[in-house]
Design a protein around this motif. Sequence first.
Motif, PDB file in Angstrom:
ATOM      1  N   CYS A 122      -6.312   1.276   0.836  1.00  0.00           N
ATOM      2  CA  CYS A 122      -6.727   0.159  -0.020  1.00  0.00           C
ATOM      3  C   CYS A 122      -8.037   0.487  -0.719  1.00  0.00           C
ATOM      4  N   VAL A 153       0.837  -1.201   0.000  1.00  0.00           N
ATOM      5  CA  VAL A 153       0.000   0.000   0.000  1.00  0.00           C
ATOM      6  C   VAL A 153       0.877   1.259   0.000  1.00  0.00           C
ATOM      7  N   PRO A 202      -6.513  -5.860   0.730  1.00  0.00           N
ATOM      8  CA  PRO A 202      -5.296  -5.994   1.549  1.00  0.00           C
ATOM      9  C   PRO A 202      -4.785  -7.428   1.646  1.00  0.00           C
TER      10      PRO A 202
END
Lengths: 351, 351
Positions: A272, A192, A279
């Motif tokens: 996300c 991320v 995730p």
Amino acid sequence: MSKTQKIEIKCPTPVWEFDSITIGHGGGGRLTQELLRKGVFSLLDNDWLREQGDAATIKLEGNIAFSTDSFVVSPVIFPGGNIGDLAVNGTVNDLAVSGAKPMYLSLSFILEEGLEMKLFSRILNSIREACESAGVKVITGDTKVVEKGKGDQIFINTTGLGVMHPKARLGMKRVKNGDAIVISGPLARHGVTIMSKRNGLEFETSLESDTRPLHQLCLNLINTFGSEIHLMRDPTRGGVATVLNEIAEQTGLGIQLIEKKLPIEDEVAGACEMLGLDPLYVANEGLFVAIVDRAKSKDCLDLIHKLEPGSMATQIGEITMEHPGKVVLKSTIGGRRVLAKATGELLPRIC
Amino acid sequence: MSKTQKIEIKCPTPVWEFDSITIGHGGGGRLTQELLRKGVFSLLDNDWLREQGDAATIKLEGNIAFSTDSFVVSPVIFPGGNIGDLAVNGTVNDLAVSGAKPMYLSLSFILEEGLEMKLFSRILNSIREACESAGVKVITGDTKVVEKGKGDQIFINTTGLGVMHPKARLGMKRVKNGDAIVISGPLARHGVTIMSKRNGLEFETSLESDTRPLHQLCLNLINTFGSEIHLMRDPTRGGVATVLNEIAEQTGLGIQLIEKKLPIEDEVAGACEMLGLDPLYVANEGLFVAIVDRAKSKDCLDLIHKLEPGSMATQIGEITMEHPGKVVLKSTIGGRRVLAKATGELLPRIC
């Protein structure tokens, strides 16, 4: 900030003849030697590198673990790290989750013509620092240069050697029905972070990559619980869902995950959602999944929490005889969905 | 020709889902698995690869040699070989000249999006064949994919492990005044072949790269002459002149070469003249330089000639106390010139 200062005091940036990498730096002659002497050898100095042989010679007792990874992460600098420490930690962790104490690394660069020496120095310093943290030594290496447009700044291969912990009894064959699935911390931070930076969102979050060495945690678990730790994996590319799919497929057993148990930080969950990522499929760099005897699950978690106070380590599911070969997520509202194997199109060059 | 046919019979080209490498092949998911299973694992099959762990586990007795190289040669296919066998032989030879029996390799690819699967299959087959010839096993690996224009078809890292021959006593510190400098065959074939191909001259010559494994020759020498072999090096990038300069510099001794003793094939000499290259600075891949006790020089050469009938192995010079740190060539007409250290600009991506 203090991290950077520390490096600068201990290791002043080398003064290079050129501002950036030239084709000549890869020719094996005088410029290659300058690059090695002022850079690699002076920062990572040890007897093996000083010898400058075609190979380094070592002695290793017991069973040896051997692992390789090439790193092509883009961007090369990201919140929480860069390709240098990532390359060290990545191979250190492959050894650690295999049950080995990481000992030695090889280090091989593919540099693109035009790479700024300042950036190269910074990456070298991160490599040095990461090696110190992980207690490993770079003892052999290689440097190649490719023309501008035939590479992307810097690619790094690290290959590692470690000595297996005598109590380690890890392997796919050891995974059995009823085993607990334990995760050592929160999900998806590395991937991320990279995707946020790549999409220009890094200033909207304080997210940092979780890149770090895991050997102490892994070796402590093995030392304490021995054969009751059945398997460990680090869920890098493809994330936790991909690693669990590999386990389900290779063992022929099923895996059940409990959605509400998944440790996901709010900021990661938010990023996300913004980036359209799940995730469970996002890469981690400082995280492991352990398959442990169900009777020892709580003790394992207690040890992780003791070694890393505040860690979000938790049991996220279990091995089951139901739905063999499949990973099934039991959602918070009671539904079930199969976590398919990722194809991998979405997240290129995450490590 | 017969070589190609043999490969095709033993190892049919995998049938791939795609014609070329896509970004998804590097994502760690289903496509990466397909690439590994149909390609790497099926061609290089062994217990370690089947386990698909994060690291391979082995046992090695005695002193271990550890060496790494990244290969970025351009073009990837050239007369006499390709980047696949070059990557295996290159690391095998680094171990061999260090006095070790090559045993295990790691294999790591950086593939450019768009690389044709047909070409990848061909390279994989060459890797398999080269491993068989050298008696080594690929036991762990990695595959990354970069976007089109961020790499150049394929880069390969191999890192090797070998077991040191118990009689090996090699090292810079063992080189002494009066030692003989022996070369195992003719100069410059690999580099001249690559440069000819790059300059469109390959149809004017029948030159082929000398890429091949050297371990049997090296280990036989050590087994027979033990500590009387003082140092071995494979003069790849930068050629014989660069390796000898490193020896002169690191030992502080001088090196004298006799020009008329240098084994250079007519075709190589011609191509060097056409391309403006000095064969002493051109890369070799299947050649070693050995520094041996002068009393054993003839016996060493006899053994090489016995093991490789027709080889052009010869003594090309000696270690001297004159001109310390310098390599001096005594020319055919009686003059002397210092062979300077190469800067390396001229021959990028030769290996």
